[in-house]
Design an enzyme around this catalytic site. Structure first.
Site, PDB file in Angstrom:
ATOM      1  N   GLY A  10       0.828  -1.201   0.000  1.00 37.58           N
ATOM      2  CA  GLY A  10       0.000   0.000   0.000  1.00 37.58           C
ATOM      3  C   GLY A  10       0.861   1.249   0.000  1.00 37.58           C
ATOM      4  O   GLY A  10       2.000   1.234   0.447  1.00 37.58           O
ATOM      5  N   GLU A 103       5.436  -5.934   5.537  1.00 37.54           N
ATOM      6  CA  GLU A 103       5.735  -7.346   5.757  1.00 37.54           C
ATOM      7  C   GLU A 103       5.688  -8.172   4.475  1.00 37.54           C
ATOM      8  O   GLU A 103       6.494  -9.080   4.276  1.00 37.54           O
ATOM      9  CB  GLU A 103       4.771  -7.940   6.790  1.00 37.54           C
ATOM     10  CG  GLU A 103       3.303  -7.807   6.399  1.00 37.54           C
ATOM     11  CD  GLU A 103       2.386  -8.607   7.291  1.00 37.54           C
ATOM     12  OE1 GLU A 103       2.715  -9.756   7.636  1.00 37.54           O
ATOM     13  OE2 GLU A 103       1.303  -8.080   7.627  1.00 37.54           O
ATOM     14  N   ILE A 126       1.872   2.051   7.577  1.00 36.33           N
ATOM     15  CA  ILE A 126       1.188   2.934   8.513  1.00 36.33           C
ATOM     16  C   ILE A 126       0.793   2.174   9.769  1.00 36.33           C
ATOM     17  O   ILE A 126       0.543   2.784  10.808  1.00 36.33           O
ATOM     18  CB  ILE A 126      -0.045   3.609   7.886  1.00 36.33           C
ATOM     19  CG1 ILE A 126      -1.127   2.588   7.535  1.00 36.33           C
ATOM     20  CG2 ILE A 126       0.340   4.449   6.672  1.00 36.33           C
ATOM     21  CD1 ILE A 126      -2.454   3.208   7.140  1.00 36.33           C
ATOM     22  N   ASP A 127       0.736   0.845   9.696  1.00 33.68           N
ATOM     23  CA  ASP A 127       0.300   0.041  10.849  1.00 33.68           C
ATOM     24  C   ASP A 127       1.361  -0.083  11.935  1.00 33.68           C
ATOM     25  O   ASP A 127       1.056  -0.533  13.039  1.00 33.68           O
ATOM     26  CB  ASP A 127      -0.107  -1.357  10.395  1.00 33.68           C
ATOM     27  CG  ASP A 127      -1.385  -1.356   9.579  1.00 33.68           C
ATOM     28  OD1 ASP A 127      -2.222  -0.462   9.796  1.00 33.68           O
ATOM     29  OD2 ASP A 127      -1.546  -2.244   8.725  1.00 33.68           O
ATOM     30  N   MET A 169      -7.615   2.007  10.286  1.00 29.35           N
ATOM     31  CA  MET A 169      -6.932   0.832   9.757  1.00 29.35           C
ATOM     32  C   MET A 169      -6.196   0.087  10.866  1.00 29.35           C
ATOM     33  O   MET A 169      -5.877   0.658  11.910  1.00 29.35           O
ATOM     34  CB  MET A 169      -5.985   1.232   8.639  1.00 29.35           C
ATOM     35  CG  MET A 169      -6.699   1.609   7.350  1.00 29.35           C
ATOM     36  SD  MET A 169      -5.581   1.933   5.977  1.00 29.35           S
ATOM     37  CE  MET A 169      -6.769   2.041   4.624  1.00 29.35           C
ATOM     38  N   GLY A 170      -5.905  -1.173  10.607  1.00 26.92           N
ATOM     39  CA  GLY A 170      -5.239  -2.023  11.575  1.00 26.92           C
ATOM     40  C   GLY A 170      -5.765  -3.431  11.462  1.00 26.92           C
ATOM     41  O   GLY A 170      -6.762  -3.786  12.105  1.00 26.92           O
ATOM     42  N   GLU A 221     -10.001  -1.828  12.237  1.00 29.19           N
ATOM     43  CA  GLU A 221     -10.788  -2.630  11.304  1.00 29.19           C
ATOM     44  C   GLU A 221     -10.717  -4.127  11.603  1.00 29.19           C
ATOM     45  O   GLU A 221     -11.625  -4.882  11.249  1.00 29.19           O
ATOM     46  CB  GLU A 221     -10.316  -2.382   9.869  1.00 29.19           C
ATOM     47  CG  GLU A 221      -8.867  -2.789   9.630  1.00 29.19           C
ATOM     48  CD  GLU A 221      -8.370  -2.426   8.236  1.00 29.19           C
ATOM     49  OE1 GLU A 221      -9.184  -2.029   7.389  1.00 29.19           O
ATOM     50  OE2 GLU A 221      -7.147  -2.548   7.997  1.00 29.19           O
ATOM     51  N   GLN A 273      -6.226   7.913   5.779  1.00 26.09           N
ATOM     52  CA  GLN A 273      -5.075   7.749   6.673  1.00 26.09           C
ATOM     53  C   GLN A 273      -3.772   7.545   5.914  1.00 26.09           C
ATOM     54  O   GLN A 273      -2.689   7.745   6.457  1.00 26.09           O
ATOM     55  CB  GLN A 273      -5.310   6.537   7.591  1.00 26.09           C
ATOM     56  CG  GLN A 273      -6.501   6.705   8.510  1.00 26.09           C
ATOM     57  CD  GLN A 273      -7.013   5.359   9.010  1.00 26.09           C
ATOM     58  OE1 GLN A 273      -6.554   4.862  10.035  1.00 26.09           O
ATOM     59  NE2 GLN A 273      -7.950   4.763   8.297  1.00 26.09           N
TER      60      GLN A 273
END
Length: 341
Positions: A10, A103, A126-127, A169-170, A221, A273
């Site tokens: 992403g 990852e 971003i996570d 997000m997450g 999420e 985000q």
């Protein structure tokens, strides 16, 4: 020497800062030629290439996204994918590759290292869920955007005496939810690492209403109710086997409205985000990562990823970097629970 660079997975605020640092230091210090591979692993897979000169990276430091494009391409899902990458790199006389990603992208980089391809990784997500680095760039920007959104939503929630559920997000890690929820003064924070009790959430929400305030609930999420499952936006899987999550915010808002009798609304922040101008912190971290990635290539230290440990940049093996996700520990979540309700 010719060095390639790509951005996979992403998009993320700060990617252009890494590209800029790689091009500037690679050309000005080492007199390298730098080639950009477009659209993640699709670039070296199919020969999508763009030369990168100093002029190409002027004024991109503050731009979001990536000038090279990104994709979730997995070369191991293509017949002859690895051989195709080797062929393209050989045809273009590319001696080393800098892969910027999370990852999945770095997992491919680790496998390609075992195939004899010279790769250095740069962590991006971003996570903030890569265990080998304290922080990834993009996370700070995502938290800033989510926090600002919570601040804005609070005023309209108070005006209409309604509960607002903010979905961030997450997928497997709740770092965005935790940090933005704490910074935005959320009354409930729900993360994937800890299944939540609907009854407890209802209790916290009702307590907030009793104090004549409107509740703000921040939910990742990937959060799951006790005894339930993740809520999917789509069961279709991407090239790395991930389904598309989404909908837990709307589901929870409906439950809260039914259980409390109060109006409840859900707001899904989604890709906002990921977008826009990176924060100063992310620009600096991304720049440092890019500079140190160039050093790793110059040292011939392939199969490594640059990582932030404390305030210093270190190198770790790609295999180590992608072996496990960094999730929110119980004690960090317990700190936040003090503010619930």
């Amino acid at each position: 020497m010719r060095v390639g660079v790509l951005t996979g997975g992403g998009d993320c605020p700060g990617l252009n800062a890494v590209i800029r640092a790689v091009v500037r230091k690679g050309i000005e210090k080492h007199d390298w030629e730098v080639l950009g591979f477009r659209d993640g692993w699709q670039g070296p897979l199919s020969g999508r290439i763009t030369p990168l000169a100093l002029a190409d990276v002027d004024n991109i430091l503050s731009r979001g996204g990536t000038i090279l494009g990104a994709s979730r391409t997995n070369p191991y899902k293509h017949d002859g994918g690895v051989d195709a990458i080797k062929r393209v790199l050989a045809e273009q006389s590319v001696e080393a590759l800098i892969a910027i990603g999370g990852e999945d992208t770095l997992g491919v980089a680790s496998q390609l290292t075992d195939e004899g391809i010279k790769v250095v990784g740069v962590p991006k997500t971003i996570d903030n869920d890569l265990a080998a680095t304290d922080y990834t760039f993009g996370f700070d920007t995502a938290v800033h955007i989510a926090t600002e959104s919570i601040d804005r939503l609070r005023t309209t929630a108070e005006s209409h005496h309604r509960a607002l559920v903010v979905e961030v997000m997450g997928r497997h890690a709740g770092w965005i939810a935790l940090h933005s929820g704490l910074a935005g003064g959320a009354n409930v924070i729900l993360v994937p690492e800890r299944p939540f009790s609907v009854e407890k959430v209802v209790e916290w929400v009702q307590r907030r209403f009793e104090r004549m305030y409107a509740p703000i609930i921040v939910v990742a999420e990937g959060a799951v109710p006790e005894g339930g499952e993740q809520i999917l936006h789509s069961t279709e899987r991407d090239a790395f086997g991930h389904v598309r999550l989404g909908g837990v915010g709307t589901w929870l808002a409906d439950v809260l409205a039914e259980r409390t009798g109060k109006e409840s609304r859900a707001v899904v922040l989604g890709h906002t985000q990921r977008g826009g101008t990176p924060t100063a912190y992310d620009r600096v971290l991304a720049t440092r990562f890019g500079l140190h990635a160039v050093d790793a290539v110059a040292d011939g230290d392939f199969g490594t990823m640059v990582a932030l440990r404390g305030t210093e940049i270190h190198r770790v093996g790609l295999a180590e970097a992608t072996a496990a996700l960094k999730t929110v520990p119980e004690d960090r979540y317990a700190e936040a629970e003090v503010f619930f309700g």
